[in-house]
Design a protein around this motif. Structure first.
Motif, PDB file in Angstrom:
ATOM      1  N   PRO A 123      59.642   9.063 112.352  1.00 58.18           N
ATOM      2  CA  PRO A 123      60.290   7.790 112.714  1.00 58.18           C
ATOM      3  C   PRO A 123      59.921   6.638 111.777  1.00 58.18           C
ATOM      4  CG  PRO A 123      59.378   8.873 114.662  1.00 58.18           C
ATOM      5  CD  PRO A 123      58.882   9.644 113.485  1.00 58.18           C
ATOM      6  N   GLU A 124      58.773   6.723 111.157  1.00 56.03           N
ATOM      7  CA  GLU A 124      58.321   5.636 110.280  1.00 56.03           C
ATOM      8  C   GLU A 124      59.269   5.424 109.117  1.00 56.03           C
ATOM      9  OE1 GLU A 124      54.416   4.517 107.514  1.00 56.03           O
ATOM     10  OE2 GLU A 124      54.451   6.361 108.729  1.00 56.03           O
ATOM     11  N   HIS A 125      59.894   6.471 108.628  1.00 52.77           N
ATOM     12  CA  HIS A 125      60.803   6.378 107.484  1.00 52.77           C
ATOM     13  C   HIS A 125      62.241   6.702 107.864  1.00 52.77           C
ATOM     14  CE1 HIS A 125      57.360   6.072 104.764  1.00 52.77           C
ATOM     15  NE2 HIS A 125      56.800   7.078 105.439  1.00 52.77           N
ATOM     16  N   GLY A 126      62.539   6.723 109.158  1.00 54.44           N
ATOM     17  CA  GLY A 126      63.859   7.142 109.609  1.00 54.44           C
ATOM     18  C   GLY A 126      64.992   6.296 109.074  1.00 54.44           C
ATOM     19  N   THR A 127      64.806   4.990 108.969  1.00 53.08           N
ATOM     20  CA  THR A 127      65.885   4.081 108.521  1.00 53.08           C
ATOM     21  C   THR A 127      65.707   3.653 107.073  1.00 53.08           C
ATOM     22  OG1 THR A 127      64.652   2.174 109.369  1.00 53.08           O
ATOM     23  CG2 THR A 127      66.212   3.230 110.864  1.00 53.08           C
ATOM     24  N   HIS A 128      64.725   4.189 106.362  1.00 49.97           N
ATOM     25  CA  HIS A 128      64.464   3.752 104.989  1.00 49.97           C
ATOM     26  C   HIS A 128      65.365   4.476 103.999  1.00 49.97           C
ATOM     27  CE1 HIS A 128      60.092   2.330 106.043  1.00 49.97           C
ATOM     28  NE2 HIS A 128      61.042   1.683 106.698  1.00 49.97           N
ATOM     29  N   THR A 129      65.510   3.874 102.834  1.00 48.50           N
ATOM     30  CA  THR A 129      66.275   4.487 101.749  1.00 48.50           C
ATOM     31  C   THR A 129      65.381   5.479 101.014  1.00 48.50           C
ATOM     32  OG1 THR A 129      67.569   2.461 101.503  1.00 48.50           O
ATOM     33  CG2 THR A 129      67.629   4.042  99.670  1.00 48.50           C
ATOM     34  N   ILE A 130      65.810   6.759 100.974  1.00 47.32           N
ATOM     35  CA  ILE A 130      65.008   7.826 100.391  1.00 47.32           C
ATOM     36  C   ILE A 130      65.743   8.398  99.181  1.00 47.32           C
ATOM     37  CG2 ILE A 130      63.824  10.013 100.810  1.00 47.32           C
ATOM     38  CD1 ILE A 130      62.783   7.706 102.514  1.00 47.32           C
ATOM     39  N   PHE A 131      65.008   8.560  98.041  1.00 43.82           N
ATOM     40  CA  PHE A 131      65.563   9.146  96.826  1.00 43.82           C
ATOM     41  C   PHE A 131      64.734  10.364  96.432  1.00 43.82           C
ATOM     42  CE2 PHE A 131      66.693   4.639  96.346  1.00 43.82           C
ATOM     43  CZ  PHE A 131      68.045   4.731  96.080  1.00 43.82           C
ATOM     44  N   PRO A 132      65.363  11.323  95.761  1.00 42.21           N
ATOM     45  CA  PRO A 132      64.560  12.359  95.104  1.00 42.21           C
ATOM     46  C   PRO A 132      63.670  11.716  94.047  1.00 42.21           C
ATOM     47  CG  PRO A 132      66.843  13.039  95.274  1.00 42.21           C
ATOM     48  CD  PRO A 132      66.814  11.605  95.669  1.00 42.21           C
ATOM     49  N   VAL A 133      62.509  12.278  93.811  1.00 38.54           N
ATOM     50  CA  VAL A 133      61.539  11.674  92.895  1.00 38.54           C
ATOM     51  C   VAL A 133      62.139  11.455  91.513  1.00 38.54           C
ATOM     52  CG1 VAL A 133      59.375  12.115  91.673  1.00 38.54           C
ATOM     53  CG2 VAL A 133      59.513  12.522  94.120  1.00 38.54           C
ATOM     54  N   GLN A 134      62.820  12.483  90.957  1.00 39.98           N
ATOM     55  CA  GLN A 134      63.375  12.331  89.622  1.00 39.98           C
ATOM     56  C   GLN A 134      64.442  11.234  89.571  1.00 39.98           C
ATOM     57  OE1 GLN A 134      64.767  16.130  88.248  1.00 39.98           O
ATOM     58  NE2 GLN A 134      62.685  16.986  87.997  1.00 39.98           N
ATOM     59  N   GLU A 135      65.268  11.182  90.616  1.00 42.10           N
ATOM     60  CA  GLU A 135      66.315  10.142  90.651  1.00 42.10           C
ATOM     61  C   GLU A 135      65.700   8.753  90.746  1.00 42.10           C
ATOM     62  OE1 GLU A 135      70.072   8.738  93.461  1.00 42.10           O
ATOM     63  OE2 GLU A 135      69.281  10.796  93.634  1.00 42.10           O
ATOM     64  N   ALA A 136      64.661   8.602  91.596  1.00 45.80           N
ATOM     65  CA  ALA A 136      63.994   7.301  91.730  1.00 45.80           C
ATOM     66  C   ALA A 136      63.316   6.893  90.429  1.00 45.80           C
ATOM     67  CB  ALA A 136      62.975   7.359  92.864  1.00 45.80           C
ATOM     68  N   ALA A 137      62.659   7.862  89.778  1.00 45.51           N
ATOM     69  CA  ALA A 137      61.991   7.555  88.511  1.00 45.51           C
ATOM     70  C   ALA A 137      63.010   7.148  87.455  1.00 45.51           C
ATOM     71  CB  ALA A 137      61.184   8.756  88.050  1.00 45.51           C
ATOM     72  N   HIS A 138      64.148   7.871  87.418  1.00 51.77           N
ATOM     73  CA  HIS A 138      65.194   7.528  86.457  1.00 51.77           C
ATOM     74  C   HIS A 138      65.734   6.121  86.720  1.00 51.77           C
ATOM     75  CE1 HIS A 138      68.503   8.062  83.707  1.00 51.77           C
ATOM     76  NE2 HIS A 138      69.360   7.729  84.661  1.00 51.77           N
ATOM     77  N   LYS A 139      65.916   5.788  87.994  1.00 43.79           N
ATOM     78  CA  LYS A 139      66.424   4.450  88.372  1.00 43.79           C
ATOM     79  C   LYS A 139      65.469   3.352  87.896  1.00 43.79           C
ATOM     80  CE  LYS A 139      67.260   1.715  92.587  1.00 43.79           C
ATOM     81  NZ  LYS A 139      65.984   0.964  92.590  1.00 43.79           N
ATOM     82  N   TYR A 140      64.188   3.530  88.155  1.00 45.97           N
ATOM     83  CA  TYR A 140      63.228   2.481  87.777  1.00 45.97           C
ATOM     84  C   TYR A 140      63.011   2.435  86.266  1.00 45.97           C
ATOM     85  CZ  TYR A 140      62.009   1.121  92.520  1.00 45.97           C
ATOM     86  OH  TYR A 140      62.062   0.614  93.786  1.00 45.97           O
ATOM     87  N   ARG A 141      63.101   3.611  85.598  1.00 48.85           N
ATOM     88  CA  ARG A 141      62.997   3.584  84.138  1.00 48.85           C
ATOM     89  C   ARG A 141      64.130   2.761  83.529  1.00 48.85           C
ATOM     90  NH1 ARG A 141      61.021   9.094  84.409  1.00 48.85           N
ATOM     91  NH2 ARG A 141      58.874   9.141  83.597  1.00 48.85           N
TER      92      ARG A 141
END
Length: 464
Positions: A123-141
């Motif tokens: 429940p702690e992350h139920g409403t949060h935006t979740i990305f695959p690690v590689q996709e999140a890393a690519h986004k921030y790069r």
């Protein structure tokens, strides 16, 4: 694994620019052996021109030209970047969640934390935006690379601005210096004209006094001759000679007393206003002959004013403020007063004064006196005893404690009235104000301290 991480760090240090702290982009190597991005070295040398020195060891380059791109180092940089990416991906695959013992494959954008599949189902992350690690890393790069690109553009713009500052299109230094030089010349010309005017007026004053003395001698000679005439002859001329004698003697005060000439000094009052202080009157120091207003800014003579002797008329009030250092300037409105006294009081001096001023010992004053329709300014102590063309609307007082200077100014005309020099102060100095003595049969007016932001001009004076 530890050996791999150490190798990766050593490799990154070899392919990282010490100026921008990023991987080399078109690397160049200076004669001293240090390498930098070509653009970074170019910017560094433009900022430090004409001293083309190494940003790392400060060794000066002999030719002062940007070296060619080091292709072997460029290839090593690309290899290092690719190897670093693969190692990071492999180490990410080995990272596990401590709670669920599963690999970190997801990333919570809100909490900025890595998650396993089981973590994201809580429940702690139920409403949060979740990305695959590689996709999140690519986004921030991409975001970081965009910011780095923007920073690079800003750096180029700032370099251009710095170049403009070093070689501005408008040379303000010389322009402003030229304006001040012109002002200095104008002030010197004004000073020379003023000094020449002083010499001419001193000569004119001497001539007037000489002519008056000559008229006295002629009158004395004529009176002596008449004294030897027969009685009838004397009586015929006696009344006419008496009237002439009275007229000549009536002119003595104006002939003997010099007129206070106004010598306006451009910018004088503006300069003094830098030292303006806000004064208030101390009602506890006022004697029975004066009364202080409720706002502590004005003082007025009472109708029972008493005056024993002319030089001891120190009925007045002191300011709340006392000064024992620095420079101060204040202005006083005396428009409503035909007679007044302004100055300072200090209880002690470094040496004894030879002149006794009764209750006004250790006071330095400027006094305005009205006699037979004329106004006179006198200093106590001091030599000033001059006749004025008319009353003063406002008087400025300047005190410099360290040099022992006290000066009085005609604010309207921007001219000096008198200046005391080298007063040996050893104790606090307090401004003193006396609104009298009032003239017989007249209603006493007020002496008012002017606000620090008030200014006086000819139009203000004419409207009063």
């Amino acid at each position: 694994m530890a050996a791999t991480v150490k190798f990766l760090k050593d490799l990154q240090s070899e392919i990282t620019c010490s100026i921008c702290r990023g991987y080399f982009c078109e690397p160049v190597t200076t004669g001293c052996g240090h390498s930098f991005c070509q653009a970074c070295l170019s910017s560094s040398w433009r900022l430090s021109a004409p001293d083309f020195s190494c940003p790392e060891c400060r060794q000066v380059s002999q030719d002062g030209e940007i070296p060619l791109v080091n292709m072997r180092l460029a290839e090593l940089t690309e290899f290092g970047k690719e190897l670093s990416s693969k190692i990071l991906q492999s180490t990410e695959g080995q990272s596990q969640c401590v709670t669920h013992k599963k690999l970190f494959k997801l990333f919570c954008d809100e909490d900025q934390t890595a998650l396993c599949v089981t973590c994201c189902e809580t429940p702690e992350h139920g409403t949060h935006t979740i990305f695959p690690v590689q996709e999140a890393a690519h986004k921030y790069r991409k975001e970081l690379e965009h910011i780095r690109s923007d920073l690079g553009k800003h750096l180029e713009e700032d370099e251009q601005l710095l170049a403009q500052v070093k070689r501005p299109a408008v040379d303000w230094y010389w322009l402003i210096r030229g304006e001040f030089h012109k002002l200095h010349l104008l002030l010197m010309e004004e000073e020379n004209r003023c000094l020449e005017r002083i010499r001419q007026e001193e000569k004119a004053s001497q001539d007037r006094l000489y002519q008056y003395m000559q008229s006295l001698q002629d009158l004395m000679q004529e009176l002596q001759e008449v004294g030897h005439q027969a009685n009838l002859d004397l009586l015929q001329d006696a009344r006419q000679l008496l009237e002439r004698s009275e007229a000549v003697l009536a002119q003595r005060l104006k002939a003997v007393t010099p007129e206070l000439t106004e010598y306006p000094i451009p910018g004088l009052i503006e300069m003094l206003n830098r030292f303006r202080v806000d004064l208030t009157l101390d009602p506890q120091s006022a004697d029975s002959c004066v009364s202080v207003s409720g706002d502590l800014k004005s003082v007025k003579a009472e109708e029972d004013w008493s005056e024993e002797t002319e030089d001891s008329s120190c009925h007045g009030v002191l300011a709340v403020q006392a000064f024992r250092s620095g420079s101060q300037y204040w202005e006083v409105d005396v428009t409503q007063l035909p007679q007044w006294i302004l100055g300072i009081y200090t209880p002690y001096l470094r040496r004894k004064r030879t002149r006794n001023m009764d209750s006004c010992d250790f006071a330095f004053l400027l006094r305005c006196v009205k006699k037979e329709g004329d106004y006179y300014l006198r200093t106590y102590p001091g030599p000033l005893d001059h006749r004025m063309k008319g009353p003063l609307p406002r008087v400025g007082v300047y005190l410099d404690y360290s040099s022992g200077t006290l000066a009085f100014y005609n604010v309207l005309q921007s001219s000096l009235i008198y200046k005391f020099h080298s007063i040996p102060f050893t104790a606090p100095v307090t401004p003193i104000f006396s609104p009298g003595p009032p003239l017989p049969g007249t209603k006493p007016g007020s002496m008012t301290l002017c606000p620090v932001d008030s200014h006086l001009c000819a139009c203000c004076c004419s409207s009063q």
